[in-house]
Design a protein around this motif. Structure first.
Motif, PDB file in Angstrom:
ATOM      1  N   SER A   1      -6.664  -1.289  -7.111  1.00 45.46           N
ATOM      2  CA  SER A   1      -5.698  -1.497  -5.964  1.00 45.46           C
ATOM      3  C   SER A   1      -5.023   0.120  -5.423  1.00 45.46           C
ATOM      4  O   SER A   1      -4.795   0.129  -4.406  1.00 45.46           O
TER       5      SER A   1
ATOM      6  N   SER B   1      -7.780   4.358  -0.041  1.00 46.13           N
ATOM      7  CA  SER B   1      -6.895   5.613  -0.032  1.00 46.13           C
ATOM      8  C   SER B   1      -8.079   6.507  -0.682  1.00 46.13           C
ATOM      9  O   SER B   1      -8.410   6.585  -1.779  1.00 46.13           O
TER      10      SER B   1
ATOM     11  N   ARG C   1       0.813  -1.156  -0.035  1.00 44.87           N
ATOM     12  CA  ARG C   1       0.162   0.053   0.057  1.00 44.87           C
ATOM     13  C   ARG C   1       0.846   1.265  -0.273  1.00 44.87           C
ATOM     14  O   ARG C   1       0.415   2.237  -0.781  1.00 44.87           O
TER      15      ARG C   1
END
Length: 327
Positions: free
Chosen positions: A65, A70, A29
């Motif tokens: 992704s 986010s 991440r």
């Protein structure tokens, strides 16, 4: 590795971009956030326009992704024009894995409050309403579509758009056609309850709506029953004079009594409230210290003047309910 991914996406040929998109999905991440800060969203969106299904699939996976976890990236992606591209994919794509990825991507983007108005301003709501009733769509894609509509409808100003797009009818069709104890029925009923909470008149005039909801109370899972009772309570509270008779004529009493005994805590409370509305309770006031058994016995004595008779099986449910409430 991050530098190679960025350079390949910004300046590489199509093969290099595909490899970079695949690699991006495998990054951590923290690494993905660093890559997102390097303006690679635009080339990934450009890849969505490709006629090659592999290119479309890997770019969708990479964008998904980036968006996952986010809020900043979700906003960036929507601002860059992703929603319109996803609309085009859903309208033209026949490969189900790509459709599922697009639906999952929309679900993630719609979870961000800053995106909701912008998403709702497109034709997405109308498209999703049409898709959730499509026989060829997978169950997972339908679940994601319903969840996206649910995310959007948490903003009250969007609910009228959802209603105008025919969502109440589409959701009733989903509940009617699927296994009432399935997750799909639960999610469809949950969204419909949310819509009815904000727009209680939204299912008025839909033929068979009450019948579908009564069947959900009888055959659904605990959660489905809870939502179905909530919908009928909302409808009856909004216009008791018009809807009370229709609900009773569809035979709601056995299922409703059963929920008032064995349902979830919330379902029990709503079922008992709906029982009060369905009875001719003019002049009836619940006293703070009045026991549950007294309430139920009083309700059942006040048989409404429309003459609905309680058959033996229903009487057994009443007796069982009184017995359980008195323990």
């Amino acid at each position: 590795m991050e530098e190679i991914v960025v350079e390949s996406l910004l300046r590489g040929n199509r093969e290099a971009q595909i490899e970079a998109a695949i690699e991006l999905s495998n990054l951590s991440r923290k690494q993905r956030q660093k890559v997102a800060d390097r303006d690679i969203i635009s080339p990934l969106l450009s890849m969505l326009k490709s006629q090659d299904s592999i290119t479309t699939e890997v770019s969708l996976s990479a964008l998904l992704s980036l968006a996952f976890g986010s809020e900043r990236n979700k906003v960036r992606i929507v601002k860059a024009g992703a929603v319109q591209m996803l609309l085009e994919i859903l309208q033209t794509e026949s490969k189900m894995v790509i459709v599922e990825l697009a639906m999952a991507f929309l679900l993630i983007l719609s979870s961000c409050n800053r995106n909701k108005i912008k998403i709702a301003s497109t034709r997405l709501i109308q498209l999703l309403v049409g898709l959730i009733g499509h026989d060829q769509l997978t169950v997972q894609a339908k679940l994601d579509g319903i969840a996206t509509l649910h995310n959007l409808s948490t903003l009250q100003q969007i609910v009228p758009l959802v209603v105008a797009s025919g969502a109440p009818y589409a959701l009733l069709q989903v509940i009617n056609s699927c296994d009432k104890s399935s997750e799909l029925a639960e999610k469809a009923a949950s969204l419909l309850e949310n819509i009815v909470h904000h727009s209680p008149e939204s299912i008025s005039g839909i033929g068979g709506a009450i019948e579908v909801l009564v069947e959900a109370i009888e055959e659904g899972s605990a959660q489905c029953k809870e939502h179905a009772v909530g919908i009928l309570l909302g409808v009856c509270s909004f216009d008791r004079e018009t809807n009370r008779g229709m609900i009773l004529r569809e035979g709601v009493m056995p299922g409703l009594l059963q929920v008032s005994v064995d349902g979830t805590r919330r379902a029990k409370e709503m079922a008992r409230e709906l029982l009060l509305l369905l009875r001719d309770c003019s002049g009836y006031v619940i006293k703070d210290k009045q026991s549950k058994i007294e309430i139920v016995e009083q309700i059942m004595r006040e048989i409404d003047q429309e003459g609905e008779r309680i058959p033996g099986t229903m009487l057994k449910l009443v007796e069982e309910m009184i017995s359980k409430l008195s323990t």
